[in-house]
Design a protein around this motif. Structure first.
Motif, mmCIF file in Angstrom:
data_model
loop_
_atom_site.group_PDB
_atom_site.id
_atom_site.type_symbol
_atom_site.label_atom_id
_atom_site.label_comp_id
_atom_site.label_asym_id
_atom_site.label_seq_id
_atom_site.Cartn_x
_atom_site.Cartn_y
_atom_site.Cartn_z
ATOM 1 N N ILE A 163 0.846 -1.200 0.000
ATOM 2 C CA ILE A 163 0.000 0.000 0.000
ATOM 3 C C ILE A 163 0.880 1.248 0.000
ATOM 4 O O ILE A 163 0.619 2.204 -0.732
ATOM 5 N N GLU A 164 1.948 1.237 0.804
ATOM 6 C CA GLU A 164 2.862 2.384 0.844
ATOM 7 C C GLU A 164 3.563 2.600 -0.495
ATOM 8 O O GLU A 164 3.705 3.735 -0.954
ATOM 9 N N LEU A 165 3.991 1.517 -1.133
ATOM 10 C CA LEU A 165 4.641 1.640 -2.450
ATOM 11 C C LEU A 165 3.691 2.222 -3.485
ATOM 12 O O LEU A 165 4.079 3.071 -4.297
ATOM 13 N N ALA A 166 2.446 1.766 -3.458
ATOM 14 C CA ALA A 166 1.450 2.302 -4.402
ATOM 15 C C ALA A 166 1.234 3.785 -4.155
ATOM 16 O O ALA A 166 1.123 4.578 -5.104
ATOM 17 N N LEU A 167 1.199 4.181 -2.887
ATOM 18 C CA LEU A 167 1.018 5.589 -2.550
ATOM 19 C C LEU A 167 2.203 6.424 -3.028
ATOM 20 O O LEU A 167 2.019 7.504 -3.595
#
Length: 103
Positions: free
Chosen positions: A30-34
């Motif tokens: 989720i952090e990478l996508a953000l």
């Protein structure tokens, strides 16, 4: 009965450590996508200057690090990053460095 047996085996195999590892992997994805969403947004604003900017995220807080050539660009980056879905807070660590033309 077979499906229940498979479910029972799968449930017993998944230790708390494995479940925690899966949760951490999910959070990291989720952090990478953000990060990628914010980077794409900033690329549109900064164009050639984007190469001097780095984006990091932790628990919905996005940190923008680097330098830009104007206060307007710094503020535009801050505002745009804050509008990206999933961003809870923006830590704007951009520094303004004026370009000098000629000597």
């Amino acid at each position: 009965h077979f499906a229940f047996l498979i479910f029972s085996i799968n449930s017993s195999i998944l230790s708390p450590e494995i479940k925690e590892g899966e949760r951490q992997i999910g959070e990291r994805l989720i952090e990478l996508a953000l990060v990628h969403k914010v980077e794409a947004t900033l690329m549109g604003i900064l164009e050639d200057e984007f190469s001097s900017v780095k984006v990091q995220t932790k628990a919905g807080t996005v940190t923008i690090i680097g330098h830009v050539t104007s206060e307007i660009l710094k503020e535009n980056c801050f505002e745009a990053a804050g509008r990206v879905e999933g961003v809870k807070r923006v830590d704007n660590q951009l520094h303004v460095i004026k370009q000098s033309y000629g000597t």
